[in-house]
Design an enzyme around this catalytic site. Structure first.
Site, PDB file in Angstrom:
ATOM      1  N   LYS A 111      54.027   7.556  48.159  1.00  0.00           N
ATOM      2  CA  LYS A 111      53.432   8.512  47.225  1.00  0.00           C
ATOM      3  C   LYS A 111      53.722   8.052  45.804  1.00  0.00           C
ATOM      4  O   LYS A 111      54.883   7.972  45.398  1.00  0.00           O
ATOM      5  CB  LYS A 111      54.008   9.931  47.414  1.00  0.00           C
ATOM      6  CG  LYS A 111      53.628  10.588  48.732  1.00  0.00           C
ATOM      7  CD  LYS A 111      54.693  10.466  49.758  1.00  0.00           C
ATOM      8  CE  LYS A 111      54.334  11.302  50.995  1.00  0.00           C
ATOM      9  NZ  LYS A 111      55.173  10.983  52.140  1.00  0.00           N
ATOM     10  N   ASP A 163      48.435   5.018  32.658  1.00  0.00           N
ATOM     11  CA  ASP A 163      48.465   4.120  31.506  1.00  0.00           C
ATOM     12  C   ASP A 163      49.625   3.129  31.542  1.00  0.00           C
ATOM     13  O   ASP A 163      50.028   2.579  30.508  1.00  0.00           O
ATOM     14  CB  ASP A 163      48.507   4.914  30.190  1.00  0.00           C
ATOM     15  CG  ASP A 163      47.120   5.433  29.784  1.00  0.00           C
ATOM     16  OD1 ASP A 163      46.127   5.000  30.408  1.00  0.00           O
ATOM     17  OD2 ASP A 163      47.038   6.260  28.872  1.00  0.00           O
ATOM     18  N   HIS A 199      60.760  19.341  52.966  1.00  0.00           N
ATOM     19  CA  HIS A 199      60.066  18.058  52.977  1.00  0.00           C
ATOM     20  C   HIS A 199      60.701  17.054  52.016  1.00  0.00           C
ATOM     21  O   HIS A 199      60.277  15.903  51.945  1.00  0.00           O
ATOM     22  CB  HIS A 199      58.593  18.257  52.625  1.00  0.00           C
ATOM     23  CG  HIS A 199      57.729  17.077  52.964  1.00  0.00           C
ATOM     24  ND1 HIS A 199      57.286  16.181  52.024  1.00  0.00           N
ATOM     25  CD2 HIS A 199      57.242  16.646  54.163  1.00  0.00           C
ATOM     26  CE1 HIS A 199      56.551  15.255  52.615  1.00  0.00           C
ATOM     27  NE2 HIS A 199      56.506  15.500  53.905  1.00  0.00           N
ATOM     28  N   LYS A 201      63.049  14.292  50.459  1.00  0.00           N
ATOM     29  CA  LYS A 201      63.823  13.151  50.966  1.00  0.00           C
ATOM     30  C   LYS A 201      64.678  12.647  49.807  1.00  0.00           C
ATOM     31  O   LYS A 201      64.207  11.864  48.962  1.00  0.00           O
ATOM     32  CB  LYS A 201      62.893  12.039  51.459  1.00  0.00           C
ATOM     33  CG  LYS A 201      61.814  12.480  52.471  1.00  0.00           C
ATOM     34  CD  LYS A 201      60.509  12.676  51.789  1.00  0.00           C
ATOM     35  CE  LYS A 201      59.307  12.763  52.703  1.00  0.00           C
ATOM     36  NZ  LYS A 201      59.393  13.369  53.951  1.00  0.00           N
TER      37      LYS A 201
END
Length: 530
Positions: free
Chosen positions: A183, A188, A425, A427
């Protein structure tokens, strides 16, 4: 539930295929293109004149390496991505395991198109596992100038459903079992968002049924160059195909930008993300600081690591582990001298992980683990893999906590969950209150040897202090502490409600059917599929 790993899909789909009896017939339906026209492109050098670059320059003290702003609140994390996309002037490089066909997914994709229409180069890389409901929308997005969409390790055909995809590729499961779990969002070449969140409503507390406690960070500084190099490596890898080489428009239609516009409602005003005035760390919405021209970051020396895109293609399982983010994650954990605090939604340590935890405990290092309870886990069979090691962990002296959906719902400090189920969720790990690790990697066999992952290690006592504060909110206010009762040797789950200790003797908040399922089916599932 969108955020499930391929292991869960495989179990369910295999059962359906056995009933349908169509595997052999469908397996011959097609294959990936033998040739793909995919010119290599690389990240562009940052332009110091862009608004985002000027904000970074104004926010960076002399001599600092990399800066981080933790984002435990889901809506703040979504807003950060939208703000970056709206302010970008040159490039947006976006990489995700899941972008859902829902409110959050539609808003992000709409914002990417709007950026492209301003002249921003948009490179969007998505794992192909969960694109059955979005591939036509993603294909239509490529009709926009300056947008390129690529799929990681795509399915060849029967693309209308996940079951159909696996059926049509029944003899290619070894390849398809390799998924891109990374993810990353880079704007820029100067700012990034990295962490555990995919792009779907449930990662941003926008789902009415279930939502995740998760962690991302807004990142600036020298580590951005490492993240950009990682993105380029995936973008140009053999595992990636242009979406137009894989997905065909419905009914032979020409791909049109208007198809995308209709799907995301681009003709009307953009949906607004409702933001509270501050998060649990006391930070306000990032857009306000962008407007002021300066952002508050916590600074430290940081390095990014990722699995090679070709993980397993040319490797044995042992070789894949040796080059994995998981292996480097363990190298960091084993530098601990005093304590390790770790969160992992899917916690299946395996014998290698148990040896690591035993080594830490033999050295006198305190180890605290936070994971999902059976009731909080979106896939009970995965919980069965964790349950195999639960008593061993406790016997080694590990402090073990399991997230409670009910207590998470009542605890408003990490988001308003309403009546939805709360699930873990995030980590993350903190070593000796000085080293922070965050990213996409779960502590399980799939992250170790099958999926690709992304992680960032940061040497920063200040960042460690904030991360521990967030973990402690879940650990102390939204979780059960698990222990072994010495007289009976049985497991107990402890919580505090209104200053009174509550002791439970069965998997809390779970149904008899959930417990039956893991007791009957759990032992039958090979650990390397968990």
């Amino acid at each position: 539930m969108i955020c499930i790993l391929v292991r869960h899909a495989l179990v369910r789909i295999a059962a359906r295929l056995a009933l349908l009896g169509v595997v052999a017939f469908l397996a011959a339906c097609g294959s990936l293109p033998a040739f793909k026209q995919m010119p290599a492109t690389l990240s562009l050098p940052p332009d110091a004149a862009t608004p985002l670059a000027k904000i970074v320059a104004a926010s960076t003290p002399p001599g600092e390496h990399s800066g981080f702003r933790l984002m435990p609140l889901g809506v703040y994390s979504l807003d950060a991505r939208i703000e970056l996309a709206r302010r970008a002037q040159h490039t947006l490089d976006v990489q995700y395991y899941v972008i859902a066909n829902d409110g959050a997914g539609g808003l992000l994709l709409r914002t990417l198109k709007e950026a492209a229409l301003r002249g921003v180069r948009v490179r969007l890389l998505i794992d192909d596992l969960y694109t059955a409901s979005t591939d036509q929308m993603l294909l239509a997005l490529t009709a926009t100038p300056n947008v390129e969409v690529r799929l990681f390790n795509p399915f060849c055909c029967a693309r209308g459903s996940l079951a159909g995809r696996f059926a049509a590729s029944a003899f290619d499961i070894h390849r398809l079992n390799h998924r891109m779990h990374n993810k990353l969002f880079i704007a820029d070449g100067v700012m990034a968002v990295a962490g555990g969140r995919n792009i779907a409503d449930e990662y941003f507390t926008l789902n009415s049924a279930q939502n995740f406690i998760d962690m991302d960070a807004l990142v600036v500084g020298r580590v951005i160059a490492e993240l950009a190099t990682i993105f380029d490596g995936y973008w140009n890898s053999e595992e990636v195909y242009p979406i137009a080489a894989i997905v065909q428009p419905y009914a032979g239609r020409t791909v049109m930008a208007s198809d995308f516009d209709a799907r995301v409602g681009i003709g009307g005003p953009a949906p607004k993300v409702v933001l509270p005035p501050a998060d649990v760390l006391g930070y306000g919405p990032i857009g306000e600081e962008f407007d002021a021209g300066r952002v508050g970051f916590l600074w430290g020396v940081a390095h990014a690591v990722a699995d090679p895109p070709a993980k397993l293609r040319y490797m044995t399982g042992e070789e894949a582990f040796a080059t994995s983010v998981t292996a480097r994650f363990w190298q960091q954990l084993l530098t601990a001298e005093n304590e390790v605090v770790l969160t992992s939604p899917y916690l299946v340590p395996g014998e290698r992980g148990m040896a690591g935890f035993k080594q830490l405990r033999d050295w006198g290092v305190d180890v605290t683990l936070l994971t999902n309870s059976l009731a909080a886990n979106d896939e009970p069979l995965v919980h069965s893999g964790y349950a195999r090691y639960r008593e061993k962990l406790l016997t080694e002296g590990v402090d073990l906590y399991e997230l409670s959906p009910a207590r998470t719902t009542r605890n408003k400090r990490l988001g308003i969950f309403g009546s939805s189920l709360g699930r873990l969720h995030a980590k993350t790990a903190v070593v000796d209150k000085r080293l922070v690790f965050l990213g996409s990697v779960n502590l399980d066999p799939r992250s170790a040897t099958q999926n690709t992952e992304l992680g960032i290690a940061v040497q920063s006592p200040q960042l460690a202090r904030e991360m521990l504060r967030i973990i402690n909110i879940s650990k102390l206010e939204s979780a059960y502490r698990v222990r072994i009762d010495p007289p009976t040797g049985k497991l107990e789950w402890l919580s505090m409600d209104e200053d009174q200790e509550i002791v439970l003797y069965d998997e809390p908040e779970s149904s008899w059917l959930q417990r039956l399922k893991i007791n009957l089916l759990g032992p039958l599932v090979p650990e390397d599929l968990l």
